[in-house]
Design an enzyme around this catalytic site. Structure first.
Site, PDB file in Angstrom:
ATOM      1  N   TRP A 217       0.823  -1.207   0.000  1.00  0.00           N
ATOM      2  CA  TRP A 217       0.000   0.000   0.000  1.00  0.00           C
ATOM      3  C   TRP A 217       0.860   1.261   0.000  1.00  0.00           C
ATOM      4  O   TRP A 217       0.352   2.357  -0.109  1.00  0.00           O
ATOM      5  CB  TRP A 217      -0.873   0.050   1.253  1.00  0.00           C
ATOM      6  CG  TRP A 217      -1.898  -1.008   1.393  1.00  0.00           C
ATOM      7  CD1 TRP A 217      -1.995  -2.179   0.701  1.00  0.00           C
ATOM      8  CD2 TRP A 217      -2.988  -0.997   2.318  1.00  0.00           C
ATOM      9  NE1 TRP A 217      -3.076  -2.898   1.157  1.00  0.00           N
ATOM     10  CE2 TRP A 217      -3.709  -2.198   2.143  1.00  0.00           C
ATOM     11  CE3 TRP A 217      -3.422  -0.088   3.282  1.00  0.00           C
ATOM     12  CZ2 TRP A 217      -4.838  -2.511   2.899  1.00  0.00           C
ATOM     13  CZ3 TRP A 217      -4.536  -0.403   4.028  1.00  0.00           C
ATOM     14  CH2 TRP A 217      -5.242  -1.604   3.838  1.00  0.00           C
TER      15      TRP A 217
HETATM   16 FE1  SF4 Z   1       3.792  -1.892   2.358  1.00  0.00          FE
HETATM   17 FE2  SF4 Z   1       4.974  -1.666   4.755  1.00  0.00          FE
HETATM   18 FE3  SF4 Z   1       2.542  -0.600   4.365  1.00  0.00          FE
HETATM   19 FE4  SF4 Z   1       2.878  -3.262   4.471  1.00  0.00          FE
HETATM   20  S1  SF4 Z   1       3.227  -1.789   6.172  1.00  0.00           S
HETATM   21  S2  SF4 Z   1       1.652  -2.139   2.989  1.00  0.00           S
HETATM   22  S3  SF4 Z   1       4.892  -3.527   3.459  1.00  0.00           S
HETATM   23  S4  SF4 Z   1       4.476   0.031   3.351  1.00  0.00           S
END
Ligand code: SF4
Ligand code: SF4
Length: 153
Positions: free
Chosen positions: A43
């Protein structure tokens, strides 16, 4: 930009696994270190970057422009309560941003278990838990029929 883990810095604590809303941070069963199993599904929320105590997670530049010299680095400094972003453009310019990790003191937020159990009537209500007081308003705004007609010729 999705994230990736420097396995040499990671100690396998699992904070990124717990916080990832896309459930794509996993612990490698052989090396006991975290890795992003599916960067395409990231995300790009950077919750994992902010949660990692080892500064082991970084942003992966897109392949079409990262080779041209750009980079994004994130630095979490818990003692200062800040997260810093260093953006390097491919023409050499650099921009640095510092933001608070959070705006309320650590430990000041009540967990769901600290609240009284909701009454039966609350299950049939439109409001979510702790609305509207949690939004610091007296009542949720509603769309009345006369406002629905606005703009209709
Ligand atoms: Fe991507 Fe990190 Fe967000 Fe998970 S927590 S969606 S790996 S940015
Ligand atoms: Fe490794 Fe950081 Fe994830 Fe902990 S939060 S498992 S140190 S990458």
């Amino acid at each position: 930009m999705p994230t990736f883990v420097y396995m040499t810095r990671c100690d396998g604590c699992g904070y990124c696994v717990d916080v990832c809303p896309s459930d794509i941070m996993h612990i490698d069963t052989t090396y006991r270190r975290a890795y992003n199993i599916e960067p395409n599904m990231c995300w790009e929320c950077y919750s994992c970057v902010k949660a990692c105590p080892q500064h082991a997670i970084d942003c992966r530049g897109y392949s079409d422009f990262a080779p041209m010299g750009h980079s994004v680095r994130a630095l979490r400094e818990e003692e200062k309560g800040t997260i810093s972003w260093k953006i390097k453009f491919r023409d050499g310019r650099e921009k640095n941003f510092v933001s608070p990790i959070r705006t309320t003191p650590w430990g000041s937020i009540q967990s769901p278990a600290d609240y009284a159990a909701p009454a039966q009537a609350a299950f049939k209500a439109q409001e979510l838990a702790h609305e509207p007081e949690g939004l610091n308003i007296d009542k949720l705004p509603t769309l009345t029929p006369d406002r629905l007609k606005q703009g209709v010729v």
